[in-house]
Design a protein around this motif. Structure first.
Motif, PDB file in Angstrom:
ATOM      1  N   LEU A  29      -6.710  20.977 -23.340  1.00  0.00           N
ATOM      2  CA  LEU A  29      -7.680  20.922 -22.565  1.00  0.00           C
ATOM      3  C   LEU A  29      -7.590  21.628 -20.805  1.00  0.00           C
ATOM      4  O   LEU A  29      -8.598  21.761 -20.483  1.00  0.00           O
ATOM      5  CB  LEU A  29      -6.888  18.978 -22.332  1.00  0.00           C
ATOM      6  CG  LEU A  29      -7.159  17.969 -21.766  1.00  0.00           C
ATOM      7  CD1 LEU A  29      -8.853  18.488 -22.594  1.00  0.00           C
ATOM      8  CD2 LEU A  29      -7.414  16.752 -22.087  1.00  0.00           C
ATOM      9  N   SER A  30      -6.400  21.476 -20.299  1.00  0.00           N
ATOM     10  CA  SER A  30      -6.728  21.939 -18.865  1.00  0.00           C
ATOM     11  C   SER A  30      -7.624  23.023 -19.164  1.00  0.00           C
ATOM     12  O   SER A  30      -8.138  23.732 -18.086  1.00  0.00           O
ATOM     13  CB  SER A  30      -5.557  22.222 -17.644  1.00  0.00           C
ATOM     14  OG  SER A  30      -5.088  23.188 -17.567  1.00  0.00           O
ATOM     15  N   PHE A  31      -7.409  24.424 -19.895  1.00  0.00           N
ATOM     16  CA  PHE A  31      -8.083  24.902 -20.111  1.00  0.00           C
ATOM     17  C   PHE A  31     -10.027  24.880 -20.454  1.00  0.00           C
ATOM     18  O   PHE A  31     -10.556  25.595 -20.128  1.00  0.00           O
ATOM     19  CB  PHE A  31      -7.805  26.323 -21.561  1.00  0.00           C
ATOM     20  CG  PHE A  31      -8.501  27.599 -21.145  1.00  0.00           C
ATOM     21  CD1 PHE A  31      -7.923  28.913 -20.361  1.00  0.00           C
ATOM     22  CD2 PHE A  31      -9.228  27.595 -22.194  1.00  0.00           C
ATOM     23  CE1 PHE A  31      -9.415  29.332 -20.822  1.00  0.00           C
ATOM     24  CE2 PHE A  31      -9.747  29.346 -23.379  1.00  0.00           C
ATOM     25  CZ  PHE A  31     -10.248  29.852 -21.832  1.00  0.00           C
ATOM     26  N   ILE A  32      -9.667  24.046 -21.127  1.00  0.00           N
ATOM     27  CA  ILE A  32     -11.152  23.711 -21.443  1.00  0.00           C
ATOM     28  C   ILE A  32     -11.893  22.853 -20.625  1.00  0.00           C
ATOM     29  O   ILE A  32     -13.184  23.234 -20.112  1.00  0.00           O
ATOM     30  CB  ILE A  32     -11.300  22.116 -22.556  1.00  0.00           C
ATOM     31  CG1 ILE A  32     -10.778  22.563 -24.129  1.00  0.00           C
ATOM     32  CG2 ILE A  32     -12.443  21.497 -22.712  1.00  0.00           C
ATOM     33  CD1 ILE A  32     -10.475  21.979 -24.938  1.00  0.00           C
ATOM     34  N   TYR A  33     -10.803  22.130 -19.393  1.00  0.00           N
ATOM     35  CA  TYR A  33     -11.796  21.624 -17.677  1.00  0.00           C
ATOM     36  C   TYR A  33     -12.063  22.320 -17.740  1.00  0.00           C
ATOM     37  O   TYR A  33     -12.985  22.366 -16.713  1.00  0.00           O
ATOM     38  CB  TYR A  33     -10.361  20.981 -17.855  1.00  0.00           C
ATOM     39  CG  TYR A  33     -10.061  19.350 -17.950  1.00  0.00           C
ATOM     40  CD1 TYR A  33     -11.029  18.684 -18.813  1.00  0.00           C
ATOM     41  CD2 TYR A  33      -9.133  18.898 -17.961  1.00  0.00           C
ATOM     42  CE1 TYR A  33     -11.026  17.757 -19.624  1.00  0.00           C
ATOM     43  CE2 TYR A  33      -8.992  17.358 -18.276  1.00  0.00           C
ATOM     44  CZ  TYR A  33      -9.714  16.796 -18.464  1.00  0.00           C
ATOM     45  OH  TYR A  33      -9.839  15.520 -19.695  1.00  0.00           O
ATOM     46  N   GLN A  34     -11.376  24.025 -17.359  1.00  0.00           N
ATOM     47  CA  GLN A  34     -11.166  25.085 -16.775  1.00  0.00           C
ATOM     48  C   GLN A  34     -12.777  25.667 -17.283  1.00  0.00           C
ATOM     49  O   GLN A  34     -13.737  25.728 -16.598  1.00  0.00           O
ATOM     50  CB  GLN A  34     -10.800  26.281 -16.435  1.00  0.00           C
ATOM     51  CG  GLN A  34     -10.405  27.108 -15.704  1.00  0.00           C
ATOM     52  CD  GLN A  34      -9.710  27.757 -15.590  1.00  0.00           C
ATOM     53  OE1 GLN A  34      -8.013  28.730 -16.403  1.00  0.00           O
ATOM     54  NE2 GLN A  34      -9.504  29.465 -15.343  1.00  0.00           N
ATOM     55  N   TYR A  35     -13.317  25.953 -18.568  1.00  0.00           N
ATOM     56  CA  TYR A  35     -13.710  26.244 -18.695  1.00  0.00           C
ATOM     57  C   TYR A  35     -15.182  25.806 -18.725  1.00  0.00           C
ATOM     58  O   TYR A  35     -16.360  26.337 -17.775  1.00  0.00           O
ATOM     59  CB  TYR A  35     -13.647  26.309 -20.482  1.00  0.00           C
ATOM     60  CG  TYR A  35     -15.231  26.958 -20.819  1.00  0.00           C
ATOM     61  CD1 TYR A  35     -15.989  27.574 -20.779  1.00  0.00           C
ATOM     62  CD2 TYR A  35     -15.774  25.352 -22.252  1.00  0.00           C
ATOM     63  CE1 TYR A  35     -17.036  27.669 -22.491  1.00  0.00           C
ATOM     64  CE2 TYR A  35     -16.499  25.592 -23.085  1.00  0.00           C
ATOM     65  CZ  TYR A  35     -17.685  26.922 -23.109  1.00  0.00           C
ATOM     66  OH  TYR A  35     -18.682  26.801 -23.526  1.00  0.00           O
ATOM     67  N   LEU A  36     -15.200  24.791 -18.732  1.00  0.00           N
ATOM     68  CA  LEU A  36     -16.420  23.695 -18.182  1.00  0.00           C
ATOM     69  C   LEU A  36     -16.931  23.548 -17.157  1.00  0.00           C
ATOM     70  O   LEU A  36     -17.995  23.494 -16.723  1.00  0.00           O
ATOM     71  CB  LEU A  36     -16.420  22.361 -18.648  1.00  0.00           C
ATOM     72  CG  LEU A  36     -16.492  21.780 -20.606  1.00  0.00           C
ATOM     73  CD1 LEU A  36     -15.866  20.540 -20.732  1.00  0.00           C
ATOM     74  CD2 LEU A  36     -17.490  21.881 -20.826  1.00  0.00           C
ATOM     75  N   TYR A  37     -16.295  23.597 -16.324  1.00  0.00           N
ATOM     76  CA  TYR A  37     -16.107  23.848 -14.546  1.00  0.00           C
ATOM     77  C   TYR A  37     -16.738  24.938 -14.216  1.00  0.00           C
ATOM     78  O   TYR A  37     -17.712  24.553 -13.587  1.00  0.00           O
ATOM     79  CB  TYR A  37     -14.571  23.691 -13.534  1.00  0.00           C
ATOM     80  CG  TYR A  37     -15.184  23.262 -12.283  1.00  0.00           C
ATOM     81  CD1 TYR A  37     -15.593  22.262 -12.071  1.00  0.00           C
ATOM     82  CD2 TYR A  37     -14.687  25.020 -11.002  1.00  0.00           C
ATOM     83  CE1 TYR A  37     -15.814  22.123 -10.141  1.00  0.00           C
ATOM     84  CE2 TYR A  37     -15.226  24.349 -10.187  1.00  0.00           C
ATOM     85  CZ  TYR A  37     -15.552  23.210  -9.829  1.00  0.00           C
ATOM     86  OH  TYR A  37     -15.705  23.290  -8.292  1.00  0.00           O
ATOM     87  N   ILE A  77     -10.788  35.154 -24.136  1.00  0.00           N
ATOM     88  CA  ILE A  77     -10.997  36.521 -23.384  1.00  0.00           C
ATOM     89  C   ILE A  77     -10.654  37.217 -22.044  1.00  0.00           C
ATOM     90  O   ILE A  77     -10.033  37.767 -21.847  1.00  0.00           O
ATOM     91  CB  ILE A  77     -11.660  37.727 -24.799  1.00  0.00           C
ATOM     92  CG1 ILE A  77     -11.537  36.939 -26.576  1.00  0.00           C
ATOM     93  CG2 ILE A  77     -11.391  39.140 -24.218  1.00  0.00           C
ATOM     94  CD1 ILE A  77     -12.254  37.953 -26.862  1.00  0.00           C
ATOM     95  N   LEU A  78     -11.722  36.746 -21.615  1.00  0.00           N
ATOM     96  CA  LEU A  78     -11.502  37.164 -19.739  1.00  0.00           C
ATOM     97  C   LEU A  78     -10.639  37.083 -19.308  1.00  0.00           C
ATOM     98  O   LEU A  78     -10.040  37.519 -18.377  1.00  0.00           O
ATOM     99  CB  LEU A  78     -13.152  36.643 -19.554  1.00  0.00           C
ATOM    100  CG  LEU A  78     -14.312  37.528 -19.752  1.00  0.00           C
ATOM    101  CD1 LEU A  78     -15.060  36.575 -19.337  1.00  0.00           C
ATOM    102  CD2 LEU A  78     -14.501  38.924 -19.062  1.00  0.00           C
ATOM    103  N   GLU A  79      -9.684  35.516 -19.504  1.00  0.00           N
ATOM    104  CA  GLU A  79      -8.635  35.049 -19.286  1.00  0.00           C
ATOM    105  C   GLU A  79      -7.279  35.134 -19.772  1.00  0.00           C
ATOM    106  O   GLU A  79      -6.860  34.661 -19.647  1.00  0.00           O
ATOM    107  CB  GLU A  79      -8.899  32.931 -19.283  1.00  0.00           C
ATOM    108  CG  GLU A  79     -10.539  32.993 -18.598  1.00  0.00           C
ATOM    109  CD  GLU A  79      -9.942  33.112 -16.808  1.00  0.00           C
ATOM    110  OE1 GLU A  79      -9.198  32.872 -16.284  1.00  0.00           O
ATOM    111  OE2 GLU A  79     -11.174  33.420 -16.493  1.00  0.00           O
ATOM    112  N   GLU A  80      -7.674  36.027 -21.143  1.00  0.00           N
ATOM    113  CA  GLU A  80      -6.335  36.566 -21.379  1.00  0.00           C
ATOM    114  C   GLU A  80      -6.348  35.527 -22.100  1.00  0.00           C
ATOM    115  O   GLU A  80      -4.526  35.201 -21.719  1.00  0.00           O
ATOM    116  CB  GLU A  80      -6.052  37.341 -20.027  1.00  0.00           C
ATOM    117  CG  GLU A  80      -6.507  38.793 -19.963  1.00  0.00           C
ATOM    118  CD  GLU A  80      -5.099  39.531 -18.997  1.00  0.00           C
ATOM    119  OE1 GLU A  80      -4.082  38.868 -18.574  1.00  0.00           O
ATOM    120  OE2 GLU A  80      -5.724  40.267 -18.471  1.00  0.00           O
TER     121      GLU A  80
END
Length: 403
Positions: free
Chosen positions: A49-57, A163-166
């Protein structure tokens, strides 16, 4: 219980902060409870969820439309991954994504709602989740090609970002899309959705006539003129976080030609040429607002004004104006006996006006000029959508052939 995961873009920063410092339950109690319950079976859910938030931001900063589209797609994808597959979104394999696409085509009934529902509401200092919210809308037909392509686009961008964020090393989405049995190869003849000449005549004329009874409909009339006469997308007329369309965006060059500066897709600015016909509607709308006939370089007034409050109108508000004019025209068509035209108009959206204007003008304007006013990055895009020369010539040569 199915729970919405993502609030509005404005609230997203607070969700990120609450998730990081473990205080999500203080503002999003139902969401916090949902995460705690799922964590018992899937430890990675908070990281997901934290990564999804980062992606959407990151991607949501582009525009409200991008945020909303990606939020809807990734939210339901994550819920499916956790609740049905029981796995992290970053651990899914090719066959898992294939199964997800099957689910998108035929979602379970308990994942569907009969109407659009809000996600969170403010109540006593907390953001309360709507128990009626569901990830999908219930439909009798299967999703359109456009809907499926939107799903693939959002998932593809998500895994590229991972992938970019590894956070991932593979992206199976292109392979799944290439072999998807639900996607149909585009037809040679691909005509955009447009209003017929009769439908457009009624939409414009009825709105114009009703302005005498209700002057507030001058806003509708001007919106119609912008969307059809300037080939604008509805988002290009609306108030956005990074762009506020105002009257001073109309400008005149040294030769006396008028233009409108707009911000289009990808935050690209372009200058759209104004026709003499459109300028007449611009003058009419400005006089209704108590302004001079033509804009000045320093005018801060919103392009389409609100009746209450400050600033310009949102996409939803402008869409409502257009729909009001469509509804008036539909009723008039029915009254005059044009039942088939009326029924077809009921399916129209605001975006049809852009296609209607461009399709009509493609018969007389140079392709390059039309393409630049539309804001297309490539001439080929304009040619593919609006120019049907070769197809018409093929039809003419084929109609006389003998059996």
């Amino acid at each position: 219980m199915l729970t919405p995961l993502v609030d509005t873009f404005k609230q997203l920063r607070y969700q990120i902060a609450h998730l990081e410092d473990g205080t999500l339950n203080s503002e999003y109690p139902e969401l916090a409870l949902f995460i705690d319950q799922q964590s018992l079976n899937l430890a990675e859910i908070s990281k997901d969820l934290s990564f999804i938030y980062q992606y959407l931001y990151v991607y949501g900063r582009k525009s409200d439309a991008t945020f909303t589209r990606f939020r809807n797609e990734i939210e339901r994808f994550a819920l499916w991954s956790w609740l049905i597959k029981g796995a992290s979104v970053l651990a899914l394999k090719r066959e898992d994504i294939e199964h997800y696409i099957d689910f998108v085509v035929e979602p379970s009934g308990d994942w569907c709602s009969d109407s659009v529902q809000w996600r969170f509401k403010q109540k006593l200092g907390q953001r309360i989740a709507n128990p009626k919210w569901r990830p999908f809308m219930a439909k009798e037909t299967k999703p359109s090609q456009q809907t499926l392509n939107s799903t693939f686009t959002a998932l593809n961008v998500f895994y590229k970002f991972a992938i970019l964020e590894e956070r991932s090393f593979t992206n199976f989405v292109p392979v799944v899309k290439k072999n998807c049995p639900y996607l149909v190869v585009q037809s040679q003849i691909n005509q955009p959705d447009t209003l017929s000449d009769l439908q457009w005549e009624y939409v414009l004329r009825v709105t114009e006539e009703r302005c005498e009874e209700d002057p507030q409909l001058e806003r509708n009339l001007f919106a119609l003129a912008c969307l059809k006469g300037l080939y604008l997308r509805i988002s290009e007329l609306s108030e956005r976080p990074n762009w506020s369309p105002v009257m001073s965006h109309f400008w005149q060059d040294a030769d006396g030609f008028w233009f409108l500066r707009v911000m289009g897709k990808g935050n690209k600015l372009r200058d759209v040429t104004l026709s003499e016909s459109f300028t007449a509607y611009l003058k009419r709308y400005r006089l209704y607002r108590g302004l001079s006939a033509l804009p000045r370089v320093d005018e801060p007034y919103p392009l389409i004004h609100k009746l209450r409050g400050k600033g310009g109108m949102t996409v939803r508000q402008i869409r409502r104006l257009v729909q009001q004019s469509f509804d008036l025209a539909t009723a008039a068509l029915h009254h005059d006996g044009f039942t088939e035209e009326a029924e077809k108009l009921m399916a129209a959206t605001a975006h049809w006006l852009r296609h209607t204007g461009a399709t009509h003008d493609a018969q007389t304007r140079p392709l390059k000029h039309l393409s630049e006013d539309l804001g297309h990055a490539k001439l080929a895009t304009t040619d593919q959508i609006y120019i049907q020369t070769n197809i018409k010539e093929r039809a003419k040569s084929g109609v006389k052939r003998k059996l």
